[in-house]
Design a protein around this motif. Structure first.
Motif, PDB file in Angstrom:
ATOM      1  N   LYS A 281     -56.864 113.662  41.844  1.00  0.00           N
ATOM      2  CA  LYS A 281     -57.106 113.966  43.265  1.00  0.00           C
ATOM      3  C   LYS A 281     -57.514 112.705  44.025  1.00  0.00           C
ATOM      4  O   LYS A 281     -56.944 112.369  45.057  1.00  0.00           O
ATOM      5  N   THR A 282     -58.534 112.027  43.497  1.00  0.00           N
ATOM      6  CA  THR A 282     -59.051 110.853  44.207  1.00  0.00           C
ATOM      7  C   THR A 282     -58.048 109.707  44.154  1.00  0.00           C
ATOM      8  O   THR A 282     -57.888 108.972  45.126  1.00  0.00           O
ATOM      9  N   TYR A 283     -57.343 109.587  43.039  1.00  0.00           N
ATOM     10  CA  TYR A 283     -56.311 108.551  42.943  1.00  0.00           C
ATOM     11  C   TYR A 283     -55.246 108.792  44.029  1.00  0.00           C
ATOM     12  O   TYR A 283     -54.790 107.869  44.684  1.00  0.00           O
TER      13      TYR A 283
ATOM     14  N   ARG B  33     -50.087 113.454  36.886  1.00  0.00           N
ATOM     15  CA  ARG B  33     -50.380 112.038  36.637  1.00  0.00           C
ATOM     16  C   ARG B  33     -49.852 111.670  35.256  1.00  0.00           C
ATOM     17  O   ARG B  33     -49.520 112.551  34.457  1.00  0.00           O
ATOM     18  N   PRO B  34     -49.781 110.374  34.937  1.00  0.00           N
ATOM     19  CA  PRO B  34     -49.378 109.991  33.574  1.00  0.00           C
ATOM     20  C   PRO B  34     -50.452 110.435  32.568  1.00  0.00           C
ATOM     21  O   PRO B  34     -51.617 110.618  32.952  1.00  0.00           O
TER      22      PRO B  34
ATOM     23  N   ARG C  80     -48.484 117.486  41.646  1.00  0.00           N
ATOM     24  CA  ARG C  80     -48.353 116.118  41.153  1.00  0.00           C
ATOM     25  C   ARG C  80     -48.935 116.036  39.738  1.00  0.00           C
ATOM     26  O   ARG C  80     -50.069 116.485  39.508  1.00  0.00           O
TER      27      ARG C  80
ATOM     28  N   GLN D 259     -58.314 120.084  38.650  1.00  0.00           N
ATOM     29  CA  GLN D 259     -59.483 119.897  37.787  1.00  0.00           C
ATOM     30  C   GLN D 259     -59.928 118.427  37.830  1.00  0.00           C
ATOM     31  O   GLN D 259     -59.142 117.553  38.242  1.00  0.00           O
ATOM     32  N   THR D 260     -61.143 118.166  37.432  1.00  0.00           N
ATOM     33  CA  THR D 260     -61.649 116.799  37.385  1.00  0.00           C
ATOM     34  C   THR D 260     -60.768 115.949  36.467  1.00  0.00           C
ATOM     35  O   THR D 260     -60.401 116.396  35.380  1.00  0.00           O
ATOM     36  N   GLY D 261     -60.398 114.782  36.950  1.00  0.00           N
ATOM     37  CA  GLY D 261     -59.572 113.887  36.151  1.00  0.00           C
ATOM     38  C   GLY D 261     -58.075 114.098  36.351  1.00  0.00           C
ATOM     39  O   GLY D 261     -57.252 113.434  35.724  1.00  0.00           O
ATOM     40  N   ALA D 262     -57.716 115.013  37.267  1.00  0.00           N
ATOM     41  CA  ALA D 262     -56.289 115.345  37.431  1.00  0.00           C
ATOM     42  C   ALA D 262     -55.563 114.387  38.376  1.00  0.00           C
ATOM     43  O   ALA D 262     -54.332 114.415  38.460  1.00  0.00           O
TER      44      ALA D 262
END
Ligand code: ADP
Ligand code: MG
Length: 384
Positions: free
Chosen positions: A111-113, A30-31, A28, A106-109
């Motif tokens: 995952k949590t969203y 993200r924008p 996935r 990676q952080t900010g990719a």
């Protein structure tokens, strides 16, 4: 490195893909974030070919084409991710197949969203993440099953930080021990299990776990990107016949950031955290590889014991289970090395059993030398 196409066959039901069908690997993107647009402009490092294949452009390594079970591009909807990746696992969990859904990257990719959405209690239906949808899905599937009134659902939530397991429903339980029991499988000793009767209760519990996570992290002065968050749904059905019950586990995992820490710069706790994350992500990769490589791997040779993460996931990943791995990436060229490493992790996790076909011309040498790349020579799994 030539242009590899990792061609994966998501072959539910086909003979050769018997085991393969137990794992679905998706990517996935993200924008672009506002910061990425400001610093790097609007360019992105992927070119969509179709719903499961894209070309990834990297300045150093050139172009690689990846094929996954499904690729979710920047404009993909949360509901699409749920429907493809999670719904089949939820449906099977109600029929006693353990399931695991993992977000990697990676952080900010994203995952949590992907996992939680902007928040667990997000009211905008479009933005809801996997967790609230899984909760709804579990109760819907139970409702439409024949024995709806015989089910009970329990929820636990733990965080793994530096190989220590904390109960997110009771922060005082900050060193939960993992045990194995012949009849019940993997057990987290003394863990809080919240009984949930409806989706609303589940969401409230999840939200309190997420809030506790933040409190605990402030106390310890760490950030959530350095720990794994594990959500465990236990579904139990009472059987009329002989007073027994049947249980399945549905586990969702929001992993710690997979980014590499500069070996030279890191010291003290940062280095220890990095080592610990690396250890558990390598262990996860090795377990998935062992499971997907099929042929001669016996259950006792799957290296679950190499990390707390894989130990907790032992029954959810092995044997009678289904797994979905969502590889989350930024589309920004400045993040290309990390994205590539994430995509390779995903490709390795799924390609082995599916015997990847190398299609691109440039890859003749690879063909000759018998690629696919070996899981043992896994760059993102290298120990630091
Ligand atoms: P991670 O958990 O991998 O560290 P996050 O999920 O926190 O990353 O995402 C980082 C930022 O990007 C957040 O502000 C999040 O809202 C945003 N974001 C991530 N994925 C998407 C998406 N698919 N659509 C819109 N925004 C996203
Ligand atoms: Mg996160």
């Amino acid at each position: 490195r030539g242009r590899l196409q990792y061609s994966l066959i998501h072959s539910a039901g086909s003979e050769s893909g018997k085991k393969m069908s137990n794992i679905a690997v998706c990517a996935r993107f993200r924008p672009l974030s506002t910061k990425e647009r400001r610093d790097d402009g609007d360019s992105i490092c992927i070119q969509c070919l179709d719903s499961d294949t894209f070309t990834f452009k990297d300045e150093k390594e050139g172009n690689s084409t990846f094929t996954f079970d499904r690729v979710f591009y920047e404009n993909s909807e949360q509901a699409q991710v749920y429907d493809f990746l999670a719904l089949p696992i939820v449906q099977d969990a109600v029929k006693y197949t353990n399931g695991t859904i993992i977000t990697y990257g990676q952080t900010g990719a994203g995952k949590t969203y992907s996992m939680e959405g902007p928040g667990i209690l997000e009211s905008d239906d479009q933005k809801k993440g996997l967790l609230p949808r899984v909760v709804d899905g579990i109760f819907e599937c139970i409702k439409s099953s024949k024995n709806a009134n015989k089910y009970s659902v329990k929820l636990s939530m733990v965080e793994i930080y530096m190989e220590r397991v904390r109960d997110l429903f009771d922060l005082a339980k900050d060193n939960i021990q993992i045990m194995e029991n012949k009849s019940q499988g993997i057990l987290l000793n003394g863990i809080t299990e919240v009984s949930i009767k409806d989706p609303g209760e589940a969401l409230q519990s999840l939200a309190s776990g997420v809030a506790n996570r933040a409190v605990g992290e402030t106390q310890m002065n760490i950030t959530s990107s350095r720990s794994h968050c594990v959500y465990i749904f236990t579904l139990q059905q009472e059987l009329k016949k002989d007073n027994r019950s049947r249980t399945s586990k549905l586990v969702l995992v929001d992993l710690a950031g997979s980014e590499k820490v500069e070996k030279s710069g890191a010291e003290g706790r940062v280095l220890e955290e990095a080592k610990s994350i690396n250890k558990s992500l390598s262990a996860l990769g090795n377990v998935i590889n062992a499971l997907t490589s099929g042929s001669s791997v016996k259950a006792n040779h799957i290296p679950y014991r190499d990390s707390k993460l894989t130990r907790i996931l032992q029954d959810a990943l092995g044997g009678n289970s289904r797994t979905a791995l969502l590889c989350c990436c930024s589309p920004c060229p400045s993040n290309a090395p990390e994205s590539l490493s994430t995509l390779r992790f995903g490709a390795r996790a799924s390609h082995i059993k599916a015997s990847p076909r190398v299609k691109c011309n440039e890859d003749k040498s690879a063909k000759k030398h018998g690629t696919p790349p070996s899981p043992d020579k896994d760059e993102s799994c290298e120990r630091i």
